[in-house]
Design an enzyme around this catalytic site. Structure first.
Site, PDB file in Angstrom:
ATOM      1  N   HIS A  96       0.846  -1.190   0.000  1.00 17.62           N
ATOM      2  CA  HIS A  96       0.000   0.000   0.000  1.00 17.62           C
ATOM      3  C   HIS A  96       0.878   1.234   0.000  1.00 17.62           C
ATOM      4  CE1 HIS A  96      -3.179   2.806   1.122  1.00 17.62           C
ATOM      5  NE2 HIS A  96      -3.999   1.893   0.643  1.00 17.62           N
TER       6      HIS A  96
ATOM      7  N   ASP B 118      -7.960  -5.577   0.128  1.00 17.39           N
ATOM      8  CA  ASP B 118      -8.427  -6.449  -0.945  1.00 17.39           C
ATOM      9  C   ASP B 118      -7.968  -7.892  -0.811  1.00 17.39           C
ATOM     10  OD1 ASP B 118      -9.819  -4.484  -2.467  1.00 17.39           O
ATOM     11  OD2 ASP B 118      -7.881  -3.635  -3.001  1.00 17.39           O
TER      12      ASP B 118
HETATM   13  N1  CMC Z   1       4.152  -7.701  -4.667  1.00 17.32           N
HETATM   14  C1  CMC Z   1       5.489  -7.650  -4.858  1.00 17.32           C
HETATM   15  N2  CMC Z   1       6.224  -6.531  -4.733  1.00 17.32           N
HETATM   16  C2  CMC Z   1       5.585  -5.404  -4.435  1.00 17.32           C
HETATM   17  C3  CMC Z   1       4.201  -5.367  -4.217  1.00 17.32           C
HETATM   18  C4  CMC Z   1       3.472  -6.589  -4.350  1.00 17.32           C
HETATM   19  N3  CMC Z   1       2.148  -6.595  -4.161  1.00 17.32           N
HETATM   20  N4  CMC Z   1       3.818  -4.108  -3.924  1.00 17.32           N
HETATM   21  C5  CMC Z   1       4.929  -3.359  -3.950  1.00 17.32           C
HETATM   22  N5  CMC Z   1       5.998  -4.135  -4.251  1.00 17.32           N
HETATM   23  C6  CMC Z   1       7.419  -3.712  -4.320  1.00 17.32           C
HETATM   24  C7  CMC Z   1       7.679  -2.965  -5.612  1.00 17.32           C
HETATM   25  O1  CMC Z   1       8.127  -3.833  -6.621  1.00 17.32           O
HETATM   26  C8  CMC Z   1       8.737  -1.972  -5.185  1.00 17.32           C
HETATM   27  O2  CMC Z   1       9.961  -2.634  -5.126  1.00 17.32           O
HETATM   28  P1  CMC Z   1      11.331  -1.817  -5.460  1.00 17.32           P
HETATM   29  O3  CMC Z   1      11.411  -0.716  -4.455  1.00 17.32           O
HETATM   30  O4  CMC Z   1      12.403  -2.856  -5.314  1.00 17.32           O
HETATM   31  O5  CMC Z   1      11.180  -1.318  -6.871  1.00 17.32           O
HETATM   32  C9  CMC Z   1       8.333  -1.643  -3.743  1.00 17.32           C
HETATM   33  O6  CMC Z   1       7.613  -2.771  -3.264  1.00 17.32           O
HETATM   34  C10 CMC Z   1       7.457  -0.393  -3.634  1.00 17.32           C
HETATM   35  O7  CMC Z   1       6.353  -0.563  -4.502  1.00 17.32           O
HETATM   36  P2  CMC Z   1       5.715   0.623  -5.330  1.00 17.32           P
HETATM   37  O8  CMC Z   1       4.999   0.042  -6.508  1.00 17.32           O
HETATM   38  O9  CMC Z   1       6.743   1.679  -5.600  1.00 17.32           O
HETATM   39  O10 CMC Z   1       4.693   1.166  -4.252  1.00 17.32           O
HETATM   40  P3  CMC Z   1       3.451   2.089  -4.547  1.00 17.32           P
HETATM   41  O11 CMC Z   1       3.175   2.807  -3.308  1.00 17.32           O
HETATM   42  O12 CMC Z   1       3.671   2.904  -5.781  1.00 17.32           O
HETATM   43  O13 CMC Z   1       2.279   1.043  -4.900  1.00 17.32           O
HETATM   44  C11 CMC Z   1       0.523  -0.514  -4.670  1.00 17.32           C
HETATM   45  C12 CMC Z   1       1.319   0.630  -4.012  1.00 17.32           C
HETATM   46  C13 CMC Z   1      -0.687  -0.806  -3.827  1.00 17.32           C
HETATM   47  C14 CMC Z   1       0.050  -0.046  -6.075  1.00 17.32           C
HETATM   48  C15 CMC Z   1       1.437  -1.748  -4.793  1.00 17.32           C
HETATM   49  O14 CMC Z   1       1.817  -2.180  -3.509  1.00 17.32           O
HETATM   50  C16 CMC Z   1       0.778  -2.891  -5.567  1.00 17.32           C
HETATM   51  O15 CMC Z   1       0.855  -2.935  -6.790  1.00 17.32           O
HETATM   52  N6  CMC Z   1       0.088  -3.847  -4.845  1.00 17.32           N
HETATM   53  C17 CMC Z   1      -0.662  -4.888  -5.516  1.00 17.32           C
HETATM   54  C18 CMC Z   1      -2.003  -4.349  -5.981  1.00 17.32           C
HETATM   55  C19 CMC Z   1      -2.961  -4.126  -4.823  1.00 17.32           C
HETATM   56  O16 CMC Z   1      -3.124  -4.977  -3.955  1.00 17.32           O
HETATM   57  N7  CMC Z   1      -3.653  -2.985  -4.840  1.00 17.32           N
HETATM   58  C20 CMC Z   1      -4.672  -2.641  -3.841  1.00 17.32           C
HETATM   59  C21 CMC Z   1      -4.249  -1.509  -2.962  1.00 17.32           C
HETATM   60  S1  CMC Z   1      -5.326  -1.325  -1.520  1.00 17.32           S
HETATM   61  C22 CMC Z   1      -6.847  -0.865  -2.178  1.00 17.32           C
HETATM   62  C23 CMC Z   1      -6.864   0.546  -2.595  1.00 17.32           C
HETATM   63  O17 CMC Z   1      -7.127   1.403  -1.743  1.00 17.32           O
HETATM   64  O18 CMC Z   1      -6.602   0.821  -3.754  1.00 17.32           O
END
Ligand code: CMC
Length: 426
Positions: free
Chosen positions: A304, A361
């Protein structure tokens, strides 16, 4: 509150900017005058460090796993409140008294029917159209069927019209996609009971209302009711900042929510768990795949932007899985799989170091499956729940004395001045 100032040195010159402090002590550098005084803008892809407004609606502390609506912890609301009462709280800023709550229920009942002509739209969407696409289009279409031109009236009438109709329209889209008779809302049922009845009742086998499931649905929607400046809420605020009508702004929010990184994750989690089961993958294989950047695979329902600890909503949702499955005397192998995955991820250094925990989720799809909600309706369920938050945020944006049309800047990286070459000379 604004006595603190921050100094920024640019090209050897020192500039001072005021600091804004929120009611929970969060701090922001007020850079509203940055470009004017320095010629610089900020660059913040994904807006991870950008506060786009002051808001009195929802407080989150991502480090401590805190979520409060209008100051009230979401855990207390999930235990004691109903979705309708929570919607009132978010939109009006305080809990309703008995009379206000009764009046809201009456108005919701009065607005619950959908114009019969709207059925023609439903009939003409292809059978396999995704319900989120349909919902976004239909909410936008509401403006044509219920035109209101007065902003004050819009804020009262449209608000309740939307909260009531989104539930009827969502159930309608499910029934019509299956070619089933549409069930109309009943004034003797509560908001949540009505939804379940409209989804599942049929003349041959009447739906048996179960109060525990009604309570579970209330909790499900309360947990989704607001989440401050997330992707879809920002879409609602940005679209609303052009002073567009509420229906159009909410329609944009629904479109934004659809994405698998946002609300679409609840569908994506079940698809992921089903695939793991079908392909016979081991938990270790899945964890390794999620860690491998070359694989383009993420553990859906994990991570998140704000929470760097366990999402408080996920804690409640996980307990609800056991409650709902127990009540229905059902077993879901996907729940066991989800629990195993969670355990493996939470003890793996990749997930520990990056502070990746289950989000709302991860377990919500198991609850919805148990209730009989079809997979492609999962994100619609999220949208119904998020609607009061979107409305409250839209309203706050409309009334914001600092409010301006959303219009960010950019750093241009394209070609320099280039002369046009006529077609025959290219
Ligand atoms: N599985 C594997 N690695 C992950 C995941 C995951 N679910 N989420 C983040 N990471 C890693 C990502 O690869 C990155 O690694 P690095 O720093 O080495 O490049 C690091 O963690 C930070 O991730 P980010 O994508 O920069 O983080 P963000 O804040 O931009 O994204 C997120 C947040 C929710 C989009 C992401 O965690 C994700 O894609 N999760 C899976 C989709 C999901 O469950 N979404 C629902 C969110 S909760 C409901 C809502 O309110 O939307």
């Amino acid at each position: 509150m604004m006595s603190e100032r921050v100094k920024i040195i640019i090209e050897g010159k020192t500039f001072e900017f005021p600091v804004i402090v929120g009611s929970e002590g969060e701090k922001a550098i007020d850079i509203a005058q940055l470009r004017k005084t320095t010629g610089y803008i900020t660059h913040d892809p994904g807006f991870g460090n950008t506060g786009c407004c002051r808001s009195a609606i929802t407080f989150m502390d991502g480090e401590k796993g805190v979520l409060r609506y209008r100051g009230i912890p979401v855990e207390q609301l999930a235990e004691h409140s109903t979705f309708v009462e929570t919607a009132y709280l978010l939109i009006n800023g305080h809990l309703p008294n008995r009379e206000q709550l009764t009046q809201m229920r009456v108005l919701l009942n009065d607005s619950s029917m959908v114009h019969e002509d709207m059925k023609f739209f439903y009939q003409n969407f292809p059978r396999n159209a995704h319900p989120m696409g349909i919902l976004s289009a239909m909410v936008n279409a509401l403006k044509s069927f219920y035109p209101i031109y007065d902003i004050e009236e819009e804020q009262t009438y449209t608000t309740l019209n939307l909260i009531s109709k989104i539930r009827t329209m969502s159930a309608m889209s499910y029934r019509m996609s299956r070619g089933h008779l549409v069930i109309y809302p009943r004034p003797d049922y509560s908001y949540c009971a009505n939804f379940l009845n409209m989804m599942f009742d049929n003349p041959v086998n009447p739906y048996k209302m179960d109060e525990d499931l009604v309570k579970a649905l209330n909790v499900f929607w309360i947990l989704h009711a607001d989440h401050e400046q997330n992707c879809s809420t920002t879409a609602v605020r940005v679209v609303g900042s052009g002073k567009v009508n509420l229906y159009a702004a909410i329609s944009a929010g629904i479109a934004a929510l659809w994405g698998p990184l946002h609300g679409g994750a609840n569908q994506a989690v079940i698809e992921m768990l089903t695939n793991i089961q079908k392909n016979g993958q081991s938990i270790r294989q899945v964890i390794e795949m999620a860690k491998d950047k070359k694989k383009n695979f993420r553990l859906m329902g994990f991570g998140h932007r704000v929470y760097k600890t366990y999402d408080p909503r996920a804690k409640i949702m996980k307990k609800m899985c056991d409650m709902v499955l127990g009540k229905l005397k059902k077993k879901d192998p996907l729940l066991d799989l989800a629990k195993e995955l969670e355990e493996a991820a939470l003890t793996d250094t990749y997930f520990i170091d990056k502070h990746l925990y289950p989000n709302v989720d991860f377990y919500s799809g198991i609850v919805l499956r148990a209730m009989g909600i079809p997979l492609n309706m999962f994100t619609v369920m999220f949208a119904i729940g998020r609607l009061p938050g979107w409305i409250a945020q839209w309203q706050e944006g409309m009334e914001d004395p600092e409010g301006k049309i959303a219009r960010p800047r950019q750093i241009y990286t394209g070609a320099g001045l280039t002369n046009y070459i006529p077609l025959g000379e290219r």
